[in-house]
Design a protein around this motif. Structure first.
Motif, mmCIF file in Angstrom:
data_model
loop_
_atom_site.group_PDB
_atom_site.id
_atom_site.type_symbol
_atom_site.label_atom_id
_atom_site.label_comp_id
_atom_site.label_asym_id
_atom_site.label_seq_id
_atom_site.Cartn_x
_atom_site.Cartn_y
_atom_site.Cartn_z
ATOM 1 N N GLY A 162 -16.307 53.395 -65.815
ATOM 2 C CA GLY A 162 -16.585 52.114 -65.314
ATOM 3 C C GLY A 162 -15.979 51.867 -63.974
ATOM 4 N N GLY A 163 -15.563 52.743 -63.209
ATOM 5 C CA GLY A 163 -14.870 52.461 -61.842
ATOM 6 C C GLY A 163 -15.895 51.970 -60.890
ATOM 7 N N VAL A 164 -15.368 52.338 -59.413
ATOM 8 C CA VAL A 164 -16.361 51.935 -58.372
ATOM 9 C C VAL A 164 -17.783 52.282 -58.655
ATOM 10 N N MET A 166 -7.575 48.669 -54.723
ATOM 11 C CA MET A 166 -6.098 47.368 -54.664
ATOM 12 C C MET A 166 -5.110 47.933 -55.580
ATOM 13 N N LEU A 167 -4.952 49.068 -55.984
ATOM 14 C CA LEU A 167 -4.035 49.428 -56.826
ATOM 15 C C LEU A 167 -2.538 49.209 -56.277
ATOM 16 N N HIS A 168 -2.490 49.600 -55.161
ATOM 17 C CA HIS A 168 -1.116 49.531 -54.472
ATOM 18 C C HIS A 168 -0.596 48.227 -54.212
ATOM 19 N N CYS A 169 -1.700 47.059 -54.120
ATOM 20 C CA CYS A 169 -1.259 45.663 -54.033
ATOM 21 C C CYS A 169 -0.769 45.245 -55.659
ATOM 22 N N GLY A 185 -13.867 53.831 -75.057
ATOM 23 C CA GLY A 185 -13.377 55.342 -75.359
ATOM 24 C C GLY A 185 -13.039 56.237 -74.501
ATOM 25 N N GLU A 186 -12.455 57.120 -75.058
ATOM 26 C CA GLU A 186 -12.028 58.240 -73.954
ATOM 27 C C GLU A 186 -12.856 59.489 -74.265
ATOM 28 N N ILE A 187 -13.543 60.016 -73.517
ATOM 29 C CA ILE A 187 -14.407 61.280 -73.496
ATOM 30 C C ILE A 187 -13.409 62.418 -73.527
ATOM 31 N N LEU A 228 -21.288 61.167 -65.382
ATOM 32 C CA LEU A 228 -20.116 61.354 -65.387
ATOM 33 C C LEU A 228 -19.193 60.801 -64.258
ATOM 34 N N ALA A 229 -18.490 59.749 -64.206
ATOM 35 C CA ALA A 229 -18.230 58.919 -63.228
ATOM 36 C C ALA A 229 -16.555 58.698 -63.396
ATOM 37 N N LEU A 230 -15.750 59.756 -63.699
ATOM 38 C CA LEU A 230 -14.303 59.522 -64.357
ATOM 39 C C LEU A 230 -13.326 59.504 -63.162
ATOM 40 N N THR A 284 0.954 55.238 -47.473
ATOM 41 C CA THR A 284 1.075 54.369 -46.291
ATOM 42 C C THR A 284 0.906 52.980 -46.544
ATOM 43 N N GLN A 285 -0.157 52.681 -47.244
ATOM 44 C CA GLN A 285 -0.456 51.339 -47.599
ATOM 45 C C GLN A 285 0.597 50.673 -48.517
ATOM 46 N N LEU A 286 1.037 51.488 -49.666
ATOM 47 C CA LEU A 286 1.901 51.254 -50.562
ATOM 48 C C LEU A 286 3.436 50.880 -49.934
ATOM 49 N N ALA A 302 -9.495 65.804 -60.298
ATOM 50 C CA ALA A 302 -10.285 65.366 -61.136
ATOM 51 C C ALA A 302 -9.275 65.267 -62.760
ATOM 52 N N PRO A 303 -9.602 64.506 -63.555
ATOM 53 C CA PRO A 303 -8.999 64.175 -64.849
ATOM 54 C C PRO A 303 -9.054 65.654 -65.464
ATOM 55 N N ASP A 304 -8.024 65.985 -66.292
ATOM 56 C CA ASP A 304 -8.010 67.288 -66.955
ATOM 57 C C ASP A 304 -9.203 67.578 -67.914
ATOM 58 N N ALA A 352 -15.704 63.260 -48.667
ATOM 59 C CA ALA A 352 -14.425 62.746 -49.091
ATOM 60 C C ALA A 352 -14.313 61.882 -50.404
ATOM 61 N N PRO A 353 -13.383 61.968 -51.164
ATOM 62 C CA PRO A 353 -13.238 60.881 -52.332
ATOM 63 C C PRO A 353 -12.870 59.681 -51.974
ATOM 64 N N THR A 354 -13.751 58.659 -51.713
ATOM 65 C CA THR A 354 -13.602 57.504 -51.113
ATOM 66 C C THR A 354 -14.445 56.407 -52.156
ATOM 67 N N ALA A 355 -14.176 55.241 -51.890
ATOM 68 C CA ALA A 355 -14.950 54.124 -52.559
ATOM 69 C C ALA A 355 -16.160 54.011 -52.000
ATOM 70 N N GLN A 356 -16.457 54.183 -50.768
ATOM 71 C CA GLN A 356 -17.624 54.357 -49.924
ATOM 72 C C GLN A 356 -18.498 55.359 -50.278
HETATM 73 C C1 LIG Z 1 -3.905 52.810 -53.953
HETATM 74 C C2 LIG Z 1 -5.323 53.266 -53.672
HETATM 75 C C3 LIG Z 1 -6.224 53.030 -52.431
HETATM 76 C C4 LIG Z 1 -7.110 53.275 -52.150
HETATM 77 N N1 LIG Z 1 -7.838 52.804 -50.853
HETATM 78 C C5 LIG Z 1 -8.981 52.971 -50.506
HETATM 79 C C6 LIG Z 1 -9.628 52.637 -49.457
HETATM 80 O O1 LIG Z 1 -9.181 51.797 -48.728
HETATM 81 N N2 LIG Z 1 -10.929 52.797 -49.141
HETATM 82 C C7 LIG Z 1 -11.549 53.802 -50.229
HETATM 83 O O2 LIG Z 1 -12.871 54.226 -49.626
HETATM 84 N N3 LIG Z 1 -10.989 54.427 -50.882
HETATM 85 C C8 LIG Z 1 -9.922 54.154 -51.318
HETATM 86 N N4 LIG Z 1 -9.384 54.417 -52.468
HETATM 87 C C9 LIG Z 1 -9.905 55.662 -53.159
HETATM 88 C C10 LIG Z 1 -10.949 54.758 -54.137
HETATM 89 O O3 LIG Z 1 -10.373 53.961 -54.992
HETATM 90 C C11 LIG Z 1 -11.697 55.941 -55.060
HETATM 91 O O4 LIG Z 1 -12.210 56.981 -54.343
HETATM 92 C C12 LIG Z 1 -12.730 55.523 -55.920
HETATM 93 O O5 LIG Z 1 -12.086 54.437 -56.798
HETATM 94 C C13 LIG Z 1 -13.524 56.419 -56.572
HETATM 95 O O6 LIG Z 1 -14.341 55.630 -57.382
HETATM 96 P P1 LIG Z 1 -14.857 56.433 -59.007
HETATM 97 O O7 LIG Z 1 -15.856 55.403 -59.401
HETATM 98 O O8 LIG Z 1 -15.229 57.823 -58.754
HETATM 99 O O9 LIG Z 1 -13.764 56.448 -59.664
HETATM 100 P P2 LIG Z 1 -12.558 55.253 -60.368
HETATM 101 O O10 LIG Z 1 -12.864 53.821 -59.547
HETATM 102 O O11 LIG Z 1 -11.167 55.796 -60.439
HETATM 103 O O12 LIG Z 1 -13.259 54.899 -61.748
HETATM 104 C C14 LIG Z 1 -12.940 55.927 -62.914
HETATM 105 C C15 LIG Z 1 -13.159 55.273 -64.047
HETATM 106 O O13 LIG Z 1 -13.366 56.350 -65.220
HETATM 107 C C16 LIG Z 1 -12.251 55.961 -66.291
HETATM 108 N N5 LIG Z 1 -11.770 57.332 -66.992
HETATM 109 C C17 LIG Z 1 -11.292 57.938 -66.558
HETATM 110 N N6 LIG Z 1 -11.178 59.191 -67.443
HETATM 111 C C18 LIG Z 1 -11.938 58.663 -68.520
HETATM 112 C C19 LIG Z 1 -12.279 59.447 -69.915
HETATM 113 N N7 LIG Z 1 -11.591 60.316 -70.181
HETATM 114 N N8 LIG Z 1 -12.950 58.692 -70.683
HETATM 115 C C20 LIG Z 1 -13.614 57.457 -70.364
HETATM 116 N N9 LIG Z 1 -13.135 56.716 -69.257
HETATM 117 C C21 LIG Z 1 -12.292 57.398 -67.998
HETATM 118 C C22 LIG Z 1 -11.202 55.029 -65.791
HETATM 119 O O14 LIG Z 1 -10.929 54.350 -66.786
HETATM 120 C C23 LIG Z 1 -11.886 54.370 -64.548
HETATM 121 O O15 LIG Z 1 -12.614 53.307 -64.938
HETATM 122 C C24 LIG Z 1 -7.876 54.169 -52.837
HETATM 123 C C25 LIG Z 1 -7.277 54.827 -54.011
HETATM 124 C C26 LIG Z 1 -5.906 54.419 -54.197
HETATM 125 C C27 LIG Z 1 -5.349 54.844 -55.643
#
Ligand SMILES: Cc1cc2nc3c(=O)[nH]c(=O)nc-3n(C[C@H](O)[C@H](O)[C@H](O)COP(=O)(O)OP(=O)(O)OC[C@H]3O[C@@H](n4cnc5c(N)ncnc54)[C@H](O)[C@@H]3O)c2cc1C
Length: 427
Positions: free
Chosen positions: A12-14, A49-52, A81-83, A120-122, A180-182, A274-276, A321-325
């Motif tokens: 349940g991430g981005v 925001m994790l670095h903040c 739960g953890e898959i 899968l969005a891990l 860098t941001q940290l 990616a997670p193991d 690239a792995p970004t939030a965007q």
């Molecule tokens: C400090 C920092 C700063 C960043 N700054 C930027 C930025 O400025 N701009 C930008 O575009 N990107 C940035 N990023 C990258 C961005 O955060 C990621 O690309 C984005 O969060 C990816 O989204 P996601 O949904 O794939 O994964 P995530 O947001 O990481 O979510 C993954 C989710 O999966 C869950 N999960 C993991 N493993 C399991 C499991 N086995 N079972 C169940 N749940 C599980 C986790 O708890 C989490 O909730 C930054 C990253 C970091 C660490």
């Protein structure tokens, strides 16, 4: 197949929470599908925001979104739960037992969950490439638990340095956006904390940023890398490029040329993998960094009923690239295409629209780039415009998840909070 089409989203991430919310508001609300979100934690945080949180310059209790609350408002179910594995033939996923963190005793047994479509969005974590000593001696900031753990250590080490009139050495490996941001955010934390130090001289922070490549912020134009290096040096951060780390121990990092970088706090913020657990996904094809290989439709290579998106996915025909965007755009894409596919329609391919990138160095400076190659920020504005864009990306995410009314209230609460709490974590 069960009565309703079952969509299970793991993570349940981005990406995952945006998809669950959007599908919940469409096919969940009309009863056409049963949507279940699974995450190993109970609350969502905006990972950029994790670095903040690690530096203590943002309060994560304000910025967490409870999965249960979000689910109840947006017509989906949430299961903590953890898959741990998946069975493609039976179309089930396995979830680890949940244990009480205090007693260590099991609270919920291992379970399995059936799906008709699995997304899968891990996410991802930093990659230490097996560098000796890193796993044992370094801190990571890959999730909220890591970020809070880092902050606890940071405050204790600051106290030690303060009480003993010492300097505090911190070394960060990885000159990407995270490292860098940290580095800048840690300086900002000390600047603010100094206001509360009753006239005593605050300890000096000696931060070293180590980057293996020839420049920091390699995803940005060279002009931004140079300006960011200058800015970091100006606030006292030592930037070392072409510095290949070959090991870590309790005293610091060892570089490939045999020299050492002493540090009481050692942070690893380089690489992405990616997670193991993806290695236990019933033979699904993986990239070199363990990401799930997917087609342009975001379906994994050998199974039409399994999708992957965000950092844990690798689009073989056009990697992004792995970004939030990218994670957000992929979630929006699946939210649009999955409902028609459920009824036998075809899936459109995903295409990434680069809207640019932003980096913010605490309150000191910031830069943004547009796809055409132009750069804004820096200079006399001291990067205010870029930092505002950085903040607005987070607000946009909040508004999407909360909706306009709760989104606005949340902004107001954060703003009012500034008058009540110190702007850095002190306890
Ligand atoms: C400090 C920092 C700063 C960043 N700054 C930027 C930025 O400025 N701009 C930008 O575009 N990107 C940035 N990023 C990258 C961005 O955060 C990621 O690309 C984005 O969060 C990816 O989204 P996601 O949904 O794939 O994964 P995530 O947001 O990481 O979510 C993954 C989710 O999966 C869950 N999960 C993991 N493993 C399991 C499991 N086995 N079972 C169940 N749940 C599980 C986790 O708890 C989490 O909730 C930054 C990253 C970091 C660490």
């Amino acid at each position: 197949m069960a009565d309703k089409f079952r969509i299970v989203i793991v993570g349940g991430g981005v990406a995952g929470l945006a998809l669950a919310t959007r599908l919940g508001n469409s096919v969940g609300r009309t009863g056409r599908a049963e949507i279940t979100l699974v995450d190993k934690s109970f609350a969502h945080v905006w990972k950029p925001m994790l670095h903040c949180f690690a530096a203590g310059t943002a309060a994560n209790e304000n910025d967490r979104i409870s999965f249960m609350s979000q689910a109840s408002r947006h017509h989906f179910d949430f299961w903590p739960g953890e898959i741990t594995a998946l069975d493609r033939k039976a179309r089930t996923i396995s979830l680890a037992p949940i244990t009480d963190p205090l007693s260590g005793k099991p609270v919920v047994d291992a379970r399995s969950l059936g799906y008709d479509a699995l997304v899968l969005a891990l996410g991802s974590r930093a990659n230490d490439f097996g560098t000796p000593g890193v796993a044992e001696h370094c801190l990571f900031i890959d999730n909220l638990v890591d970020a809070n753990g880092f902050n606890d250590r940071f405050r204790m080490e600051l106290l030690r340095a303060f009480a003993n009139h010492q300097e505090l050495d911190i070394a960060i490996v990885g000159g990407g956006a995270t490292g860098t941001q940290l580095a800048a955010e840690l300086h900002k934390a000390l600047d603010i904390a100094s206001l509360y130090s009753f006239g005593e001289k605050p300890p000096r922070l000696r931060i070293t940023l180590l980057e293996a490549g020839p420049r920091i912020l390699p995803a940005f134009p060279e002009s931004v890398s140079e300006a960011a290096s200058r800015q970091l040096e100006a606030i006292g951060v030592t930037v070392r490029t072409s510095a290949m780390v070959s090991g870590a121990d309790e005293e610091g990092f060892i570089l490939k040329d045999g020299s050492r970088v002493p540090a009481r706090l050692r942070v690893w913020a380089a690489g992405v993998k990616a997670p193991d657990v993806t290695h236990r996904f019933d033979g699904l094809r993986l990239s070199r960094s363990g990401q799930l290989e997917v087609r342009p439709t975001l379906q994994v290579m050998d199974d039409d009923h399994i999708f992957a998106m965000g950092d844990c996915a690798f689009i073989t025909e056009g990697p992004v690239a792995p970004t939030a965007q990218a994670a957000r755009q992929q979630a929006h894409h699946l939210a649009r295409t999955l409902p028609a596919w459920m009824n036998g329609g075809t899936l459109a391919p995903f295409s990434f629209h680069n809207k640019g990138a932003v980096v913010a160095l605490g309150d000191y400076n910031g830069w943004g780039t547009f796809p055409g190659g132009s750069v804004f920020g820096g200079g006399w504005l001291r990067g205010i415009s870029a930092r505002m864009v950085h903040l607005m990306l987070y607000r946009q995410h909040q508004f999407e998840l909360y909706g306009p009314v709760r989104g606005t209230i949340s902004c107001l609460v954060d703003w009012l909070d500034m008058f009540v709490r110190p702007s850095v974590r002190l306890d």
